[in-house]
Design a protein around this motif. Structure first.
Motif, PDB file in Angstrom:
ATOM      1  N   LEU A   1       0.830  -1.209   0.000  1.00 19.27           N
ATOM      2  CA  LEU A   1       0.000   0.000   0.000  1.00 19.27           C
ATOM      3  C   LEU A   1       0.862   1.257   0.000  1.00 19.27           C
ATOM      4  O   LEU A   1       0.604   2.204  -0.755  1.00 19.27           O
ATOM      5  CB  LEU A   1      -0.928   0.003   1.209  1.00 19.27           C
ATOM      6  CG  LEU A   1      -2.035  -1.053   1.236  1.00 19.27           C
ATOM      7  CD1 LEU A   1      -2.792  -0.994   2.564  1.00 19.27           C
ATOM      8  CD2 LEU A   1      -3.007  -0.878   0.077  1.00 19.27           C
ATOM      9  N   HIS A   2       1.885   1.284   0.841  1.00 20.79           N
ATOM     10  CA  HIS A   2       2.725   2.468   0.936  1.00 20.79           C
ATOM     11  C   HIS A   2       3.489   2.720  -0.357  1.00 20.79           C
ATOM     12  O   HIS A   2       3.702   3.875  -0.747  1.00 20.79           O
ATOM     13  CB  HIS A   2       3.698   2.326   2.110  1.00 20.79           C
ATOM     14  CG  HIS A   2       3.007   2.274   3.443  1.00 20.79           C
ATOM     15  ND1 HIS A   2       3.670   1.959   4.625  1.00 20.79           N
ATOM     16  CD2 HIS A   2       1.712   2.491   3.791  1.00 20.79           C
ATOM     17  CE1 HIS A   2       2.808   2.001   5.629  1.00 20.79           C
ATOM     18  NE2 HIS A   2       1.613   2.303   5.152  1.00 20.79           N
ATOM     19  N   ASP A   3       3.890   1.662  -1.049  1.00 20.36           N
ATOM     20  CA  ASP A   3       4.562   1.835  -2.340  1.00 20.36           C
ATOM     21  C   ASP A   3       3.625   2.449  -3.381  1.00 20.36           C
ATOM     22  O   ASP A   3       4.074   3.121  -4.313  1.00 20.36           O
ATOM     23  CB  ASP A   3       5.083   0.493  -2.857  1.00 20.36           C
ATOM     24  CG  ASP A   3       6.317   0.017  -2.101  1.00 20.36           C
ATOM     25  OD1 ASP A   3       6.941   0.849  -1.403  1.00 20.36           O
ATOM     26  OD2 ASP A   3       6.655  -1.180  -2.197  1.00 20.36           O
ATOM     27  N   LEU A   4       2.318   2.231  -3.202  1.00 19.08           N
ATOM     28  CA  LEU A   4       1.326   2.834  -4.096  1.00 19.08           C
ATOM     29  C   LEU A   4       0.940   4.246  -3.648  1.00 19.08           C
ATOM     30  O   LEU A   4       0.105   4.888  -4.283  1.00 19.08           O
ATOM     31  CB  LEU A   4       0.063   1.966  -4.148  1.00 19.08           C
ATOM     32  CG  LEU A   4       0.182   0.613  -4.849  1.00 19.08           C
ATOM     33  CD1 LEU A   4      -1.136  -0.146  -4.753  1.00 19.08           C
ATOM     34  CD2 LEU A   4       0.584   0.789  -6.311  1.00 19.08           C
ATOM     35  N   GLY A   5       1.533   4.710  -2.550  1.00 16.99           N
ATOM     36  CA  GLY A   5       1.187   6.034  -2.041  1.00 16.99           C
ATOM     37  C   GLY A   5      -0.128   6.047  -1.289  1.00 16.99           C
ATOM     38  O   GLY A   5      -0.837   7.060  -1.281  1.00 16.99           O
ATOM     39  N   ILE A   6      -0.468   4.938  -0.625  1.00 17.94           N
ATOM     40  CA  ILE A   6      -1.732   4.830   0.120  1.00 17.94           C
ATOM     41  C   ILE A   6      -1.418   4.602   1.593  1.00 17.94           C
ATOM     42  O   ILE A   6      -0.609   3.741   1.932  1.00 17.94           O
ATOM     43  CB  ILE A   6      -2.593   3.669  -0.410  1.00 17.94           C
ATOM     44  CG1 ILE A   6      -2.997   3.926  -1.859  1.00 17.94           C
ATOM     45  CG2 ILE A   6      -3.834   3.468   0.455  1.00 17.94           C
ATOM     46  CD1 ILE A   6      -3.638   2.725  -2.539  1.00 17.94           C
ATOM     47  N   ILE A   7      -2.035   5.376   2.462  1.00 20.73           N
ATOM     48  CA  ILE A   7      -1.928   5.172   3.899  1.00 20.73           C
ATOM     49  C   ILE A   7      -3.287   4.670   4.398  1.00 20.73           C
ATOM     50  O   ILE A   7      -4.328   5.204   4.017  1.00 20.73           O
ATOM     51  CB  ILE A   7      -1.519   6.479   4.621  1.00 20.73           C
ATOM     52  CG1 ILE A   7      -1.419   6.256   6.136  1.00 20.73           C
ATOM     53  CG2 ILE A   7      -2.443   7.627   4.307  1.00 20.73           C
ATOM     54  CD1 ILE A   7      -0.849   7.450   6.893  1.00 20.73           C
ATOM     55  N   HIS A   8      -3.285   3.615   5.210  1.00 23.42           N
ATOM     56  CA  HIS A   8      -4.554   2.996   5.635  1.00 23.42           C
ATOM     57  C   HIS A   8      -5.226   3.777   6.761  1.00 23.42           C
ATOM     58  O   HIS A   8      -6.416   4.050   6.707  1.00 23.42           O
ATOM     59  CB  HIS A   8      -4.298   1.555   6.080  1.00 23.42           C
ATOM     60  CG  HIS A   8      -5.559   0.782   6.323  1.00 23.42           C
ATOM     61  ND1 HIS A   8      -6.263   0.855   7.513  1.00 23.42           N
ATOM     62  CD2 HIS A   8      -6.253  -0.084   5.536  1.00 23.42           C
ATOM     63  CE1 HIS A   8      -7.342   0.082   7.445  1.00 23.42           C
ATOM     64  NE2 HIS A   8      -7.347  -0.503   6.258  1.00 23.42           N
ATOM     65  N   ARG A   9      -4.504   4.090   7.803  1.00 28.63           N
ATOM     66  CA  ARG A   9      -4.926   4.926   8.926  1.00 28.63           C
ATOM     67  C   ARG A   9      -5.916   4.271   9.888  1.00 28.63           C
ATOM     68  O   ARG A   9      -6.388   4.923  10.816  1.00 28.63           O
ATOM     69  CB  ARG A   9      -5.506   6.273   8.447  1.00 28.63           C
ATOM     70  CG  ARG A   9      -4.524   7.096   7.647  1.00 28.63           C
ATOM     71  CD  ARG A   9      -4.874   8.550   7.617  1.00 28.63           C
ATOM     72  NE  ARG A   9      -6.087   8.821   6.840  1.00 28.63           N
ATOM     73  CZ  ARG A   9      -6.495  10.051   6.530  1.00 28.63           C
ATOM     74  NH1 ARG A   9      -5.805  11.095   6.943  1.00 28.63           N
ATOM     75  NH2 ARG A   9      -7.572  10.224   5.814  1.00 28.63           N
ATOM     76  N   ASP A  10      -6.224   3.000   9.707  1.00 20.92           N
ATOM     77  CA  ASP A  10      -7.073   2.324  10.689  1.00 20.92           C
ATOM     78  C   ASP A  10      -6.718   0.837  10.770  1.00 20.92           C
ATOM     79  O   ASP A  10      -7.597  -0.027  10.756  1.00 20.92           O
ATOM     80  CB  ASP A  10      -8.550   2.507  10.347  1.00 20.92           C
ATOM     81  CG  ASP A  10      -9.461   2.307  11.556  1.00 20.92           C
ATOM     82  OD1 ASP A  10      -8.945   2.361  12.703  1.00 20.92           O
ATOM     83  OD2 ASP A  10     -10.673   2.101  11.378  1.00 20.92           O
ATOM     84  N   VAL A  11      -5.412   0.552  10.860  1.00 26.12           N
ATOM     85  CA  VAL A  11      -4.952  -0.825  11.012  1.00 26.12           C
ATOM     86  C   VAL A  11      -5.271  -1.274  12.434  1.00 26.12           C
ATOM     87  O   VAL A  11      -4.784  -0.694  13.403  1.00 26.12           O
ATOM     88  CB  VAL A  11      -3.437  -0.942  10.746  1.00 26.12           C
ATOM     89  CG1 VAL A  11      -2.959  -2.357  11.013  1.00 26.12           C
ATOM     90  CG2 VAL A  11      -3.117  -0.516   9.314  1.00 26.12           C
TER      91      VAL A  11
ATOM     92  N   ARG B   1      10.180   0.591   8.510  1.00 28.24           N
ATOM     93  CA  ARG B   1       9.207   1.058   7.525  1.00 28.24           C
ATOM     94  C   ARG B   1       9.362   0.427   6.142  1.00 28.24           C
ATOM     95  O   ARG B   1       8.439   0.484   5.337  1.00 28.24           O
ATOM     96  CB  ARG B   1       9.289   2.577   7.391  1.00 28.24           C
ATOM     97  CG  ARG B   1      10.609   3.084   6.822  1.00 28.24           C
ATOM     98  CD  ARG B   1      10.648   4.588   6.793  1.00 28.24           C
ATOM     99  NE  ARG B   1      10.684   5.120   8.142  1.00 28.24           N
ATOM    100  CZ  ARG B   1      10.486   6.406   8.414  1.00 28.24           C
ATOM    101  NH1 ARG B   1      10.243   7.265   7.435  1.00 28.24           N
ATOM    102  NH2 ARG B   1      10.551   6.821   9.663  1.00 28.24           N
ATOM    103  N   TYR B   2      10.511  -0.144   5.842  1.00 31.16           N
ATOM    104  CA  TYR B   2      10.739  -0.697   4.511  1.00 31.16           C
ATOM    105  C   TYR B   2      10.857  -2.215   4.590  1.00 31.16           C
ATOM    106  O   TYR B   2      11.257  -2.778   5.621  1.00 31.16           O
ATOM    107  CB  TYR B   2      11.989  -0.092   3.881  1.00 31.16           C
ATOM    108  CG  TYR B   2      11.911   1.406   3.706  1.00 31.16           C
ATOM    109  CD1 TYR B   2      10.968   1.965   2.844  1.00 31.16           C
ATOM    110  CD2 TYR B   2      12.759   2.260   4.408  1.00 31.16           C
ATOM    111  CE1 TYR B   2      10.883   3.343   2.682  1.00 31.16           C
ATOM    112  CE2 TYR B   2      12.682   3.635   4.251  1.00 31.16           C
ATOM    113  CZ  TYR B   2      11.740   4.175   3.389  1.00 31.16           C
ATOM    114  OH  TYR B   2      11.647   5.535   3.247  1.00 31.16           O
ATOM    115  N   LEU B   3      10.522  -2.872   3.490  1.00 33.43           N
ATOM    116  CA  LEU B   3      10.491  -4.335   3.475  1.00 33.43           C
ATOM    117  C   LEU B   3      11.841  -4.938   3.861  1.00 33.43           C
ATOM    118  O   LEU B   3      11.883  -5.917   4.616  1.00 33.43           O
ATOM    119  CB  LEU B   3      10.057  -4.829   2.090  1.00 33.43           C
ATOM    120  CG  LEU B   3       9.950  -6.349   1.922  1.00 33.43           C
ATOM    121  CD1 LEU B   3       8.977  -6.943   2.928  1.00 33.43           C
ATOM    122  CD2 LEU B   3       9.519  -6.688   0.495  1.00 33.43           C
TER     123      LEU B   3
END
Length: 402
Positions: A212-222, A340-342
């Motif tokens: 998700l982060h690589d796509l520029g998406i933050i979830h914000r409710d994990v 933060r990174y794989l």
């Protein structure tokens, strides 16, 4: 879908979303957002609104002044015309079959989630139903559009995939594959997880968050409630109602999420970035390993921030050294110090010997998850749908192709 009030603790039903600690503006902001979001001109909806407003003012001028005892109406009246969102087609693709309601999954302040059967495919789905009137009243138009946009963009083995989305006259419908239980239900049933299970679940969540982060998406409710389990006991991240596109290098400021999982920088009103999701993962893994949350829930984000910042998380000595190190690195107050990174996880002592490959991870058995009884769904009660504009069976059923 997202909500606008703070969740308190792991049992809360709706996410929080407000900016700078202030409640969102009045309903008129929702109309302005609506016009700008879907390109409506003044000759259309706005003229109708202005006309109705002038009529109301004229009628008010003819009425006597209210007595001091009279109380104002709790909400603004909403004009009765149809709201159209281009992201939600009025008709699904041809060939899709009628859906049969089998049970109620959840009912929150913004909509209802139902268990349904596609009679043609003989497949179970979950359908989220959101009244359009609440989209306007709660000013969540942008959130609704963002949720569907993100779910159409992503495709990952550990993401709860979007099946379809459409709209009726007064409701929005979002359909996903059906999962019988979630991680929170499993955690409530078994308590502390074995280290091997934590390692497997952590690896799956690391893969999906990096994706998700690589796509520029933050979830914000994990959180545990937003992680479903498939028929083999593997994870499916769901509920993108608070997610947003956040390119790397940019920052967000909206206070949103679930209080016990929210990072300090989110609780304080930002700025924050994707590192906030890694804090939430740390809270989740700590709970799986110890059977309790690292910090008790507070009544609001201000009190929660004070509690999180004034006390360091105590990692039990009984935990494996690698797991203890992982939790320390995820629950760092400084977001720049978090993993933060794989490649950070691939080289981590806790994941020694783990192949970060979705296909290989899915081949590992999760017997205890499969053996745990799924929470029984409550029976469908017609009274829960009394606020719908028509018979719910026909409301949910796909319209026949023209």
């Amino acid at each position: 879908m997202g909500a606008v009030n703070c969740r308190q603790g792991q049992h809360a039903q709706g996410p929080t979303c407000h900016k700078g600690g202030n409640i969102r503006g009045p309903l008129i902001r929702g109309w302005r957002c609506l016009w700008s979001g879907i390109g409506t001109t003044r000759s259309g909806l706005e003229e109708l609104w202005v006309l109705q407003r002038h009529q109301c003012l004229h009628q008010e001028s003819l009425k006597p002044s209210p007595s001091p005892e009279e109380k104002p109406l709790p909400e603004w009246p909403v004009p009765q015309f149809n709201l159209f969102l281009p992201e939600f087609p009025f008709r699904p693709h041809r060939g899709q079959q009628q859906l049969k309601i089998l049970g109620l999954v959840a009912k929150g302040s913004f909509g209802t989630v139902l268990k349904v059967l596609d009679c043609g495919q003989k497949t179970l789905f979950a359908v989220k139903v959101v009244p359009k009137i609440k989209v306007l009243q709660k000013d969540i138009l942008r959130q609704c559009k963002e949720e569907v946009s993100i779910q159409r963009q992503i495709s990952h083995p550990f993401v709860h995939s979007l099946g379809d989305s459409w709209q009726g006259k007064q409701h929005l419908f979002i359909m996903c594959s059906y999962c019988s239980t979630d991680l929170y239900s499993l955690w409530s049933a078994v308590g502390c997880f074995a280290e091997a299970s934590i390692r497997l679940f952590a690896a799956e969540l690391v893969l999906v968050l990096c994706y998700l982060h690589d796509l520029g998406i933050i979830h914000r409710d994990v959180k545990m409630e937003n992680i479903l389990l498939d028929e083999r006991g593997h994870l499916k991240l769901t509920d993108f109602g608070l997610s947003r596109h956040l390119p790397r290098g940019t920052r967000a400021y909206t206070i949103c999420g679930t209080l016990q999982y929210m990072a300090p920088e989110v609780l304080s009103g930002g700025p924050y970035n994707h590192a906030a999701d890694w804090w939430s993962l740390g809270v989740l893994l700590f709970s799986l390993a110890t059977g309790k949350f690292p910090v008790a829930a507070e009544r609001d984000h201000v009190a929660m921030l004070a509690r999180v910042t004034r006390c360091d998380t105590v990692i039990p000595d009984s935990l494996n050294q690698g797991l203890s190190l992982l939790l320390h690195e995820l629950l760092s107050q400084n977001p720049f110090h978090r993993l933060r990174y794989l490649h950070h996880f691939q080289l981590h002592p806790f994941f020694r010997g783990v192949a970060f490959d979705p296909e290989l991870l899915q081949k590992q058995p999760v017997n205890f998850a499969m053996e745990t009884q799924a929470t029984q769904l409550s029976p469908l009660e017609p009274m829960l749908f009394k606020d719908f504009d028509c018979d719910f069976e026909s409301c949910l059923g796909y319209p026949s192709p023209a």
